[in-house]
Design an enzyme around this catalytic site. Structure first.
Site, PDB file in Angstrom:
ATOM      1  CG  HIS A 138      -2.133  -0.711   0.938  1.00 26.96           C
ATOM      2  ND1 HIS A 138      -1.821  -2.277   1.588  1.00 26.96           N
ATOM      3  CD2 HIS A 138      -3.167  -0.972  -0.235  1.00 26.96           C
ATOM      4  CE1 HIS A 138      -3.376  -2.720   0.649  1.00 26.96           C
ATOM      5  NE2 HIS A 138      -4.101  -2.035   0.342  1.00 26.96           N
ATOM      6  CG  ASN A 169      -3.645  -4.819  -6.177  1.00 25.64           C
ATOM      7  OD1 ASN A 169      -2.792  -4.714  -7.969  1.00 25.64           O
ATOM      8  ND2 ASN A 169      -3.252  -2.792  -5.911  1.00 25.64           N
ATOM      9  CG  ASP A 170      -5.617  -8.527  -2.034  1.00 25.58           C
ATOM     10  OD1 ASP A 170      -4.356  -8.272  -1.142  1.00 25.58           O
ATOM     11  OD2 ASP A 170      -6.313  -6.957  -1.725  1.00 25.58           O
ATOM     12  NE  ARG A 186      -1.633  -5.746  -1.528  1.00 27.58           N
ATOM     13  CZ  ARG A 186      -2.216  -5.464  -1.722  1.00 27.58           C
ATOM     14  NH1 ARG A 186      -3.046  -6.310  -1.931  1.00 27.58           N
ATOM     15  NH2 ARG A 186      -2.724  -4.471  -2.228  1.00 27.58           N
ATOM     16  CD  GLU A 214     -10.198  -7.736  -2.995  1.00 26.01           C
ATOM     17  OE1 GLU A 214      -8.606  -7.111  -3.580  1.00 26.01           O
ATOM     18  OE2 GLU A 214     -10.713  -7.507  -1.969  1.00 26.01           O
ATOM     19  NE  ARG A 270     -10.935  -0.982  -0.534  1.00 26.22           N
ATOM     20  CZ  ARG A 270     -10.317  -0.691  -1.174  1.00 26.22           C
ATOM     21  NH1 ARG A 270      -9.747  -2.029  -1.628  1.00 26.22           N
ATOM     22  NH2 ARG A 270      -8.418  -0.627  -0.498  1.00 26.22           N
ATOM     23  NE  ARG A 313      -6.037   0.699  -2.907  1.00 22.07           N
ATOM     24  CZ  ARG A 313      -5.896   0.842  -4.624  1.00 22.07           C
ATOM     25  NH1 ARG A 313      -5.669   2.249  -4.670  1.00 22.07           N
ATOM     26  NH2 ARG A 313      -5.252  -0.426  -5.062  1.00 22.07           N
ATOM     27  CB  CYS A 318     -10.150  -1.870  -9.025  1.00 23.65           C
ATOM     28  SG  CYS A 318     -10.569  -2.516  -7.977  1.00 23.65           S
TER      29      CYS A 318
HETATM   30  C1  PEP Z   1      -6.811  -5.061  -5.109  1.00 20.10           C
HETATM   31  O1  PEP Z   1      -6.564  -5.622  -4.423  1.00 20.10           O
HETATM   32  O2  PEP Z   1      -6.733  -5.833  -6.451  1.00 20.10           O
HETATM   33  C2  PEP Z   1      -7.008  -3.909  -4.802  1.00 20.10           C
HETATM   34  C3  PEP Z   1      -7.402  -3.023  -5.787  1.00 20.10           C
HETATM   35  O3  PEP Z   1      -7.350  -3.446  -3.588  1.00 20.10           O
HETATM   36  P1  PEP Z   1      -6.276  -3.438  -2.424  1.00 20.10           P
HETATM   37  O4  PEP Z   1      -5.083  -2.893  -3.845  1.00 20.10           O
HETATM   38  O5  PEP Z   1      -6.285  -1.688  -2.105  1.00 20.10           O
HETATM   39  O6  PEP Z   1      -5.975  -4.106  -1.250  1.00 20.10           O
HETATM   40 MG    MG Z   2      -7.549  -5.746  -2.678  1.00 16.26          MG
END
Ligand code: PEP
Ligand code: MG
Length: 761
Positions: free
Chosen positions: A373, A638-639, A649, A615, A516, A480, A686
């Site tokens: 993050h 990402n998740d 990650r 996710e 979100r 976010r 996203c």
């Molecule tokens: C993701 O997990 O792809 C996402 C967009 O949320 P974050 O990166 O905030 O976990």
């Molecule tokens: Mg996420």
């Protein structure tokens, strides 16, 4: 704690002498001369000498009392040569009662040292560097006692800080011919660009060294008490981390916590700290001194495991420093120079957001990862970030000039003019490229074969909102909401939440904004809430799991969203949903709030859509079922990728191990897109991959037509889309994505396609 009157409170004689030697405003040479004089008198030895390291790495006799003065600035020892070279090489004290009979003894007639039998040499350390060696000698055959060794180590440390400080101040005081102790040579370090950009600035350390003026204690007993209290606090906090009462580090695994505890209770470590305080240092300076010793030794270790332990020790030292100062203020809240480039081992998202955005030019981390993050926030803020720059903290001083090349992943410290000129040229070219994106900014993102793609922004803070227009985004695809909670000192009230959401909706005007709900846990920690320690926070109690178990917070947020969107279009989605039931439960909570607002006669949003973030692989395999309940699906890649590849990650060792363009990952992404399309439910993506041209065009070829990304991705992705024939790319990649594939990525195939088609990617 009351003070025992029998305890020695006066600093040792040597320290008092050193304090006096420090007081003058003379030149560095005079200061060194005073130091050696003070040492010989206080320790009652015949000789005290200071050897300093030249840029060419030889050790030069720079001051002496007792050896022949004519040897000063003449006698040089090669690294590793003689006893002095040996002390420098090992970074450890050497205590001998008969030096001339030692096999490494190197006789230097010009110094007249043959008559001295006993020898005590200690390294002058700073950060992980050895700046020189401090030596005392006497004619009689004696072994210096432990206390004397400690005292000399303390003097060496103070000396190092003073010398560096004098150098930093510059001018006449700093003139010591031929010797510069702070690193001066230009150096280039390689790392990974986690947030793109080119920037120039000055080095600023996230954890700065203790200033020389705070190094020597006035009252040893009082300082010992401070140290004991600090260690007790540290142990209590580490115990709490292990036992689960409170945690200050969310990502650390049990193993790391245990290592911390091992160090915190390590008798040798604490003994070294006590000895350092006993020798006249303040508790803070003692922590620094012991840390320097560990650094100098462990960094020489060829064993990566041992070098990694150094990081744990450093963390612990920083925690102890904080416990000592009782300072709760985060380093980011302190004064920052203009164009500051922050150097740190690692930086959490909250720590990053504490820094003054106006003055923050860039960030360099020894660790970090692309989808952490911290990296996401940097991309959102347009702050270049380079991570995985090993060893950089030891090679730099506060105020060094820095060029941060977060295109090539290079950090140039103390660059030469020609490098700066070349860099400026690239900054200009980058400006030109940005201008080229400007030109297509208002153009819709339509592929050559006529597919309309919606390019939206990932946002979360007020600073993001103007970028909607400046980047020409089609909306906010991921807002976010937890970022507001992370930057606040206290839990944001309903009104504060409502205000922010309203501002986002107003900035977007006719464009959609997808909020979100709170995605806390993992590495997103609230400063005002004690995190619950977990072995695997990424798959622990986070996001919607917290929301469902503690529904008050989630409902409160839904209320704020409903109020903010009165008379407008409201899009809300829930993060980290794993089962369809969870979504149904969350949606029901939201509906309760809608009913409540309605029964209170409040004005409601004119349209409400409640969607889900996909996710987790489990939800992917329930795509048809979730489509029966969700108004839209947004893939949090990402998740999804971290869970799909079982690859944390945030863990530097594995974060980049697997490519999202692996055929298996693309299969699941295609499966999701197909499932949603068949169900007639809008699908978007996203994660960070949406903002990278190669990945983005691949996603488009798989059927994703709404992509939400960091602001820096919009220009490059749009430029690629305008030259893309999506159907043609689909034809190229379809045969590669199947269960028989042995490829670990199809990246090269897509790259080749781009080359042939003239797609800028
Ligand atoms: C993701 O997990 O792809 C996402 C967009 O949320 P974050 O990166 O905030 O976990
Ligand atoms: Mg996420």
């Amino acid at each position: 704690m009351s003070q025992d009157p029998n305890i020695v409170t006066r600093p040792p004689r040597l320290m008092r002498a050193i304090r006096n030697a420090m007081a003058g405003t003379e030149s560095v040479q005079e200061r060194l001369d005073h130091f050696v004089e003070a040492i010989t008198e206080a320790m009652q030895v015949a000789v005290a000498s200071i050897y300093l390291r030249r840029p060419s790495r030889e050790l030069e006799l720079s001051a002496t009392r007792g050896l022949k003065k004519s040897a000063v600035h003449k006698t040089l020892m090669q690294p590793g040569e003689g006893l002095v070279g040996h002390v420098a090489k090992t970074a450890r004290p050497l205590n001998l009662d008969d030096a001339p009979s030692h096999p490494l003894f190197a006789y230097r007639p010009e110094t007249g040292e043959d008559k001295y039998l006993s020898f005590l040499g200690v390294p002058i350390l700073r950060g992980g560097r050895t700046l020189g060696v401090l030596v005392v000698q006497s004619e009689d055959r004696r072994t210096f006692n432990e206390e004397e060794v400690e005292d000399l180590l303390t003097v060496a440390m103070v000396l190092a800080e003073i010398l560096i400080d004098d150098e930093r101040i510059g001018g006449k005081k700093a003139a010591l011919k031929g010797i510069t102790l702070a690193p001066t040579k230009p150096e280039t370090f390689s790392g990974k660009a986690f947030a793109e950009g080119l920037t120039q600035g000055v080095a600023h350390l996230h954890v700065p060294p203790v200033p020389p003026s705070n190094m020597l204690s006035e009252n040893i007993a009082a300082e010992e008490i401070r140290l004991e209290e600090g260690v007790a606090k540290l142990r209590a906090s580490v115990d709490a981390m292990v036992s689960g009462e409170a945690a200050s580090l969310s990502r650390a695994s049990k193993e790391i916590y245990e290592t911390y505890r091992m160090f915190a209770y390590d008798r040798k470590w604490v003994k070294r700290l006590r000895e350092a305080v006993h020798s006249g240092l303040t508790a803070e300076a003692a922590v620094e001194r012991v840390r320097n010793e560990h650094r100098a030794r462990l960094m020489k270790s060829p064993d990566p495991y041992m070098r990694a332990r150094l990081h744990d020790l450093e963390d612990l030292a920083n925690r102890l420093l904080r416990a000592l100062s009782g300072e709760l203020t985060s380093p980011g809240k302190k004064e920052l120079p203009d164009n500051a480039i922050i150097f740190a081992r690692d930086l959490g998202p909250t720590e990053l957001l504490d820094y003054d955005r106006e003055k923050l030019a860039g960030i360099v981390l020894e660790e970090g990862s692309l989808s952490s993050h911290t990296s996401i926030i940097c991309r959102a803020l347009g702050v270049p970030l380079i991570g995985r720059v090993e060893g950089v903290l030891d090679r730099l001083e506060v105020g060094d000039q820095v060029l941060l090349d977060a295109e090539l992943g290079e950090v140039h410290v103390r660059p030469v003019e020609s490098r700066i000129d070349g860099f400026k040229l690239r900054v200009n070219i980058r400006g030109e490229v940005t201008k080229a994106y400007e030109a297509v900014k208002l153009q819709p993102a339509i592929t050559k074969d006529g597919r309309h793609v919606s390019l939206q922004l990932n946002a979360g803070l007020l600073v993001d909102l103007p970028q909607l227009d400046s980047a020409g985004a089609d909306g906010i695809g991921l807002f976010r909401t937890e970022f507001q909670f992370m930057v606040s000192e206290f839990m944001p009230k309903l009104k504060e939440q409502t205000d922010l959401y309203l501002q986002a909706l107003e900035a977007a005007a006719h464009r959609p904004v997808t909020f979100r709900t709170l995605d806390l846990g993992g590495d997103k920690i609230l400063p005002y809430m004690d995190p619950v320690p977990e072995e695997n926070p990424a798959i622990g109690w986070r996001a919607i799991r917290i929301g469902l178990d503690r529904p008050a917070l989630l409902r409160y947020q839904c209320r704020a969203l409903i109020v903010a969107a009165a008379g407008r279009h409201l899009r809300v989605m829930f993060p980290m949903v794993t089962t369809v039931d969870e979504f149904i439960e969350a949606r029901a909570l939201f509906d309760v709030e809608v009913k409540r607002a309605s029964s209170l006669g409040k004005s409601l949003p004119n349209k409400i859509e409640v969607g889900v973030m996909l996710e987790t692989p489990s939800l992917a395999w329930s795509v048809r079922a979730i489509c029966d309940h969700a108004d839209f699906v947004s893939v949090g890649a990402n998740d999804l990728m971290q869970f799909f590849f079982a690859s944390d990650r945030d863990n530097v060792r594995v974060a980049d191990r697997y490519d999202p363009l692996h055929p298996a990952a693309l299969s699941i992404l295609r499966f999701i897109a197909d499932g949603c399309r068949k169900a007639g439910v809008p699908i978007s993506l996203c994660g960070e991959i949406a903002g990278r041209p190669i990945e983005a065009i691949t996603l488009i070829a798989l059927g994703y037509e709404t992509l939400s990304m960091p602001v820096t991705g919009i220009g490059p992705v749009k430029a690629a889309i305008l030259t893309l024939d999506a159907a043609k790319l689909r034809e190229v990649i379809t045969p590669l994505i199947n269960v028989d594939s042995r490829l670990s990525t199809i990246r090269d195939h897509v790259r080749q396609f781009c080359l042939e088609e003239g797609i800028p990617a």
